[in-house]
Scaffold this active site. Structure first.
Site, PDB file in Angstrom:
ATOM      1  N   ARG A 102      16.438  12.814  37.842  1.00 43.61           N
ATOM      2  CA  ARG A 102      17.645  12.576  38.722  1.00 43.61           C
ATOM      3  C   ARG A 102      16.521  12.825  40.631  1.00 43.61           C
ATOM      4  NH1 ARG A 102      23.542  13.221  39.254  1.00 43.61           N
ATOM      5  NH2 ARG A 102      23.644  10.837  38.212  1.00 43.61           N
ATOM      6  N   HIS A 129      20.971   3.337  40.647  1.00 39.78           N
ATOM      7  CA  HIS A 129      21.216   4.213  38.815  1.00 39.78           C
ATOM      8  C   HIS A 129      22.010   3.580  37.846  1.00 39.78           C
ATOM      9  CE1 HIS A 129      23.570   7.192  37.118  1.00 39.78           C
ATOM     10  NE2 HIS A 129      24.594   7.619  38.227  1.00 39.78           N
ATOM     11  N   GLN A 132      23.948   3.910  34.961  1.00 42.34           N
ATOM     12  CA  GLN A 132      25.969   3.833  35.302  1.00 42.34           C
ATOM     13  C   GLN A 132      26.186   2.026  34.984  1.00 42.34           C
ATOM     14  OE1 GLN A 132      28.091   6.690  36.323  1.00 42.34           O
ATOM     15  NE2 GLN A 132      29.196   4.875  35.574  1.00 42.34           N
ATOM     16  N   ASP A 218      33.496   3.937  44.842  1.00 38.98           N
ATOM     17  CA  ASP A 218      32.203   5.010  44.686  1.00 38.98           C
ATOM     18  C   ASP A 218      32.631   5.979  46.645  1.00 38.98           C
ATOM     19  OD1 ASP A 218      30.640   6.889  44.381  1.00 38.98           O
ATOM     20  OD2 ASP A 218      28.707   5.901  44.351  1.00 38.98           O
ATOM     21  N   CYS A 258      32.604   5.370  39.480  1.00 42.73           N
ATOM     22  CA  CYS A 258      31.146   6.391  38.548  1.00 42.73           C
ATOM     23  C   CYS A 258      31.434   7.836  38.200  1.00 42.73           C
ATOM     24  CB  CYS A 258      29.966   6.202  39.499  1.00 42.73           C
ATOM     25  SG  CYS A 258      30.223   7.073  40.863  1.00 42.73           S
ATOM     26  N   ARG A 286      28.197   6.341  28.934  1.00 40.01           N
ATOM     27  CA  ARG A 286      27.301   6.724  29.638  1.00 40.01           C
ATOM     28  C   ARG A 286      26.453   7.370  28.478  1.00 40.01           C
ATOM     29  NH1 ARG A 286      26.373   8.397  34.561  1.00 40.01           N
ATOM     30  NH2 ARG A 286      23.729   8.517  33.196  1.00 40.01           N
TER      31      ARG A 286
HETATM   32  N1  NVA Z   1      26.839   7.182  44.995  1.00 44.20           N
HETATM   33  C1  NVA Z   1      26.313   8.120  44.211  1.00 44.20           C
HETATM   34  C2  NVA Z   1      27.145   8.236  42.572  1.00 44.20           C
HETATM   35  C3  NVA Z   1      26.827   9.550  42.408  1.00 44.20           C
HETATM   36  C4  NVA Z   1      26.885   9.704  40.995  1.00 44.20           C
HETATM   37  C5  NVA Z   1      25.981   9.330  44.673  1.00 44.20           C
HETATM   38  O1  NVA Z   1      25.050   9.369  45.174  1.00 44.20           O
HETATM   39  O2  NVA Z   1      26.696  10.359  45.137  1.00 44.20           O
HETATM   40  N1   CP Z   2      28.414   9.657  37.744  1.00 44.79           N
HETATM   41  C1   CP Z   2      27.442   9.792  37.237  1.00 44.79           C
HETATM   42  O1   CP Z   2      25.901   9.892  37.229  1.00 44.79           O
HETATM   43  O2   CP Z   2      28.057  11.363  37.372  1.00 44.79           O
HETATM   44  P1   CP Z   2      27.231  12.287  37.262  1.00 44.79           P
HETATM   45  O3   CP Z   2      27.224  12.761  39.224  1.00 44.79           O
HETATM   46  O4   CP Z   2      27.747  13.795  37.755  1.00 44.79           O
HETATM   47  O5   CP Z   2      25.541  12.897  36.896  1.00 44.79           O
END
Ligand code: NVA
Ligand code: CP
Length: 304
Positions: A102, A129, A132, A218, A258, A286
């Protein structure tokens, strides 16, 4: 050796196989049956951003498959002190069997993968992502059988999650309606193109949600963009999934998010905690789809 860095890394046929597998793994787990095809295998998990779901789903999933997961926060490793990502990839991939990353730019995970001796899975980048959206489509397919020809209404900006929905629209042949304020329109990478049967852009949230099969949103500010938070809060004030928005969609439409969510900002509590919301199923799924991906990348197709 294969990596899963973006949604388009798997074909429709591979997703169909992976969904069958995920359903089987889910059923087995629920029945209390042990299934451990990966004894002695290690999953390295590199986190440059915070996480709840991604960490827990990968760690629990790898344990269930008989392996071990190692949580590595970049700030506690030499990566956080500037060790080149190429060197980190070369070292870590000599010791573990598969890696989840990540991070920020997609180019970072691509550089990691180019230097890795083992498969790499994208656990979220600024751009994509994939795990997801795989879980989200699996969640829809579990209930309705197929997402082909359906409409997904996204109320929000062009971000990692919506960009992945768009890649999925082309592969699964559904349509993505995106409603956003001016300046937040969909941007794609690598010169990808999309026809009007797979993508349409809107300003008006009610028009975008009309007859949709899934309504989703989101946070207005994704991780890594925190400096824009105040401006984005203002810009997205009228871009909230309310009960009125849900009324535009089909009667059996699902609400997806998500997570993490901000109730009262991008979604009203009545919607996210209401009867059309499947956010908890999405989160659980997931783990099931990612177990199928890990198994596939390490062992190929399995018939049992
Ligand atoms: N778009 C959000 C998704 C988090 C799972 C982010 O990147 O923070
Ligand atoms: N949806 C998702 O990826 O959540 P986290 O940021 O908690 O991993």
């Amino acid at each position: 050796m294969r990596h899963y860095l973006k949604f388009s890394d798997f074909t429709l046929e591979e997703y169909q196989y992976l969904f069958e597998r995920a359903a089987k793994l889910k059923e087995r787990l629920r029945a209390g049956q042990l299934y451990q095809p990966l004894p002695g295998k290690v999953l390295g998990m590199i986190f440059e951003k915070s996480s709840t779901r991604t960490r827990v789903s990968f760690e629990a999933g790898m344990f269930q498959l008989g392996g071990h997961a190692m949580f590595l926060q970049s700030k506690d490793t030499q990566l956080g002190r500037g060790e080149p990502i190429e060197d980190v990839a070369k070292v870590i991939s000599r010791m573990v069997d598969i890696v989840m990353v990540r991070t920020y730019e997609q180019s970072i995970i691509e550089r990691f993968a180019e230097n890795s001796l083992v498969p790499v899975i994208n656990g979220l980048t600024n751009e994509y992502h994939p795990c997801q959206i795989m879980a989200d489509i699996f969640t829809y397919v579990e209930r309705f059988g197929s997402i082909e020809g359906k409409t997904v209404a996204w109320i929000g900006d062009s971000n990692n999650v919506s960009r992945t929905w768009l890649q999925a629209a082309k592969i699964f042949n559904f349509k993505l309606n995106l409603a956003c304020p001016a300046g937040y329109e969909m941007t794609v990478l690598d010169g990808e193109t999309y026809s009007s049967e797979h993508f349409e852009s809107f300003r008006d949230i009610y028009t975008a949600a009309r007859d949709a099969d899934i309504v989703t949103t989101d946070v207005s500010t994704s991780m890594g963009y925190e400096r824009e938070t105040l401006q984005r809060k203002k810009d997205f004030l009228n871009y909230k999934v309310s009960e009125k928005v849900m009324l535009q969609a089909k009667a059996n439409a699902l609400f997806m998010h998500c997570l993490p969510a901000h109730r009262g900002e991008e979604v009203d509590p009545e919607v996210i905690d209401g009867p059309q919301s499947v956010v908890w199923e999405e989160a659980e799924n997931r783990m099931h789809v990612q177990k199928a991906v890990i198994e596939y990348l390490l062992l190929g197709r399995i018939n049992d």
